[in-house]
Scaffold this active site. Structure first.
Site, short mmCIF file in Angstrom:
data_model
loop_
_atom_site.label_atom_id
_atom_site.label_comp_id
_atom_site.label_asym_id
_atom_site.label_seq_id
_atom_site.Cartn_x
_atom_site.Cartn_y
_atom_site.Cartn_z
N GLU A 193 34.42 30.61 53.64
CA GLU A 193 34.89 31.68 52.76
C GLU A 193 33.80 31.91 51.75
OE1 GLU A 193 35.67 33.52 49.72
OE2 GLU A 193 36.96 31.85 49.12
N CYS A 247 35.53 35.40 43.97
CA CYS A 247 35.08 36.10 45.17
C CYS A 247 35.95 37.33 45.44
CB CYS A 247 35.08 35.17 46.37
SG CYS A 247 36.65 34.32 46.64
#
Length: 467
Positions: free
Chosen positions: A231, A265
């Site tokens: 990720e 993020c």
């Protein structure tokens, strides 16, 4: 980077930690391998009981754990305590649902003639988690909770600036009753990761972090034929069309961009606004940015705390200055505060030119870019003009526009009239340079399993006449 606690609000290093020696690291890897052999035979009920107790401990210790996170990486105390509560929620979710997710799946192939045919999900062994500092608890627990319920054991290589958070996680799980060695924090530098991944006792890896770090971990895992989940970064689009509730979109835009002091993020980063409402949206966003209180993250009335370290301030400032030099328009913000601590104001850029840092790079700090779109096609084009594809949102009440954004925006997650979030019930992950694999929901427990096919033939009839 030294393994140390440095308070981003003051710049003061409060505590340093020794890195594990090679012998100590080897002992921990061996403990993980030894523990796995017995831990994999524990029942779902036993694991669920320990995980529910971990959730209770997280709730009981939320204030203390929150203050550790705020001290180490600078998020506001309110958001740090909310993160701890989210970890408790994740633990309870997997305690309640992992057995169902991991149940045998029956198959009925033609010609099976009464055979039992099914898939059984089995744990694979110790899994290395390489985790970032920005959500020092949640990023770990969203791996650890499903992995422990699966019967795997965890090895945590956390970011070097959050060692107390890393040790606190191991302590919570040990106090909850998990066997010694089921989850261990490894205080080691990033230079040790390749060697750990190469070790036969480690059977998989998950990383949340930067694109370069993801490339290294993914390559090393692939070299040794071990599964990995990555990720990575994001530059999420936040699309606003004329039919949207403009006030709700503005409030969500500011909240999403500045979540975690802009260091997430899945922060909305690129605000793609239809040209008919773009001027008013720009003015509204600038007003809200300028009204924020920037300061001590432990104070109840602080809206925006410091960035994680001096390098983060220098990086985001350089990206902004280079973008402005290339032709971007600075609407508000754009200058470090100076003085003690690592503070950078909420900043808005518009008219971002191609080739500038704000056009293609992830801005990991409280900097928003505003783009004007002529129509739906143009909005989709701008949204997809990024190497990243983690999440995104679109704000419109038009059903056809909603359908097109859902279908055509290239991203791992798309939210309509809501900004992107991470919650245990919903899969999480990206596409393109934002990584591969999924976390949470059913994907969490299934990320590191051996999906074993089992075929048990029916007994052969015996006796009777033979013709």
């Amino acid at each position: 980077m030294a393994i140390a606690t440095t308070n981003p609000a003051t710049g003061e290093t409060l505590q340093e930690f020794d890195e594990l020696t090679d012998a100590e690291l080897d002992a921990r890897l061996q403990r993980a391998a030894d523990t796995f052999r017995s831990y994999r035979r524990t029942t779902f009920a036993e694991r669920a009981g320990w995980l529910r107790r971990a959730a209770d401990i997280l709730d009981e210790d939320a204030e203390r754990l929150g203050r550790i996170a705020t001290t180490e990486m600078g998020k506001t105390l309110a958001s740090a305590k909310a993160e701890v509560a989210k970890c408790a929620k994740g633990c309870r979710y997997y305690a309640d649902h992992a057995e169902e997710i991991l149940a045998d799946v029956a198959h009925h192939p033609a010609g099976a003639d009464g055979a039992q045919v099914f898939t059984r999900y089995e744990p694979i062994g110790p899994v290395l988690a390489v985790m970032p500092w920005n959500f020092p608890y949640w990023q770990v627990f969203r791996f650890a909770a499903p992995a422990l319920m699966t019967g795997n054991v965890g090895l945590l290589k956390h970011a070097s600036n959050v060692p107390q958070c890393a040790l606190a996680i191991e302590d919570v799980l040990r106090r909850a009753g998990f066997p010694e060695g089921a989850f261990q924090t490894l205080l080691v530098s990033s230079g040790k990761v390749a060697g750990i991944l190469s070790d036969d006792r480690v059977r998989g890896a998950t990383l949340t972090g930067s694109e370069p770090a993801g490339r290294q971990v993914g390559a090393k895992a692939g070299e040794h034929i071990k599964p990995s989940v990555l990720e990575l970064g994001g530059s999420d689009a936040f699309i606003v069309m004329p039919s949207a509730d403009q006030e709700a979109a503005l409030e969500a835009a500011v909240s999403s961009r500045l979540l975690n002091n802009g260091q997430s993020c899945i922060n909305a980063k690129r605000f793609i606004v239809h040209e008919s409402v773009a001027d008013e949206f720009e003015r509204g966003m600038a007003r809200r940015f300028e009204a924020l209180k920037l300061g001590d993250p432990t104070a109840a009335d602080t809206d925006l705390g410091p960035l994680v370290n001096a390098d983060a301030v220098q990086t985001i400032d350089q990206q902004v200055r280079d973008s402005v030099s290339a032709g971007a328009r600075l609407v508000t913000g754009g200058k470090p505060l100076g003085g003690a601590g690592y503070y950078y104001p909420a900043t808005l850029l518009a008219d971002v030119p191609e080739g500038s840092p704000a056009h293609r790079e992830e801005l990991f700090g409280p900097v928003a870019t505003l783009w004007r779109a002529r129509d739906v096609d143009d909005a989709i084009r701008i949204a997809n003009d990024s190497p990243f594809a983690l999440g995104g949102s679109a704000w419109t009440t038009d059903p056809d526009e909603q359908r097109r954004f859902v279908t055509e925006v290239e991203t791992g997650m798309i939210y309509i009239n809501k900004f992107t979030e991470s919650t245990p019930e919903v899969p999480f992950g990206g596409a393109k340079n934002s990584g591969y694999g999924r976390e949470l929901a059913q994907f969490g427990p299934l990320a590191f399993v051996n999906a074993k096919t089992v075929w048990i033939a029916a007994p052969t009839p015996t006796g009777g006449a033979v013709e």
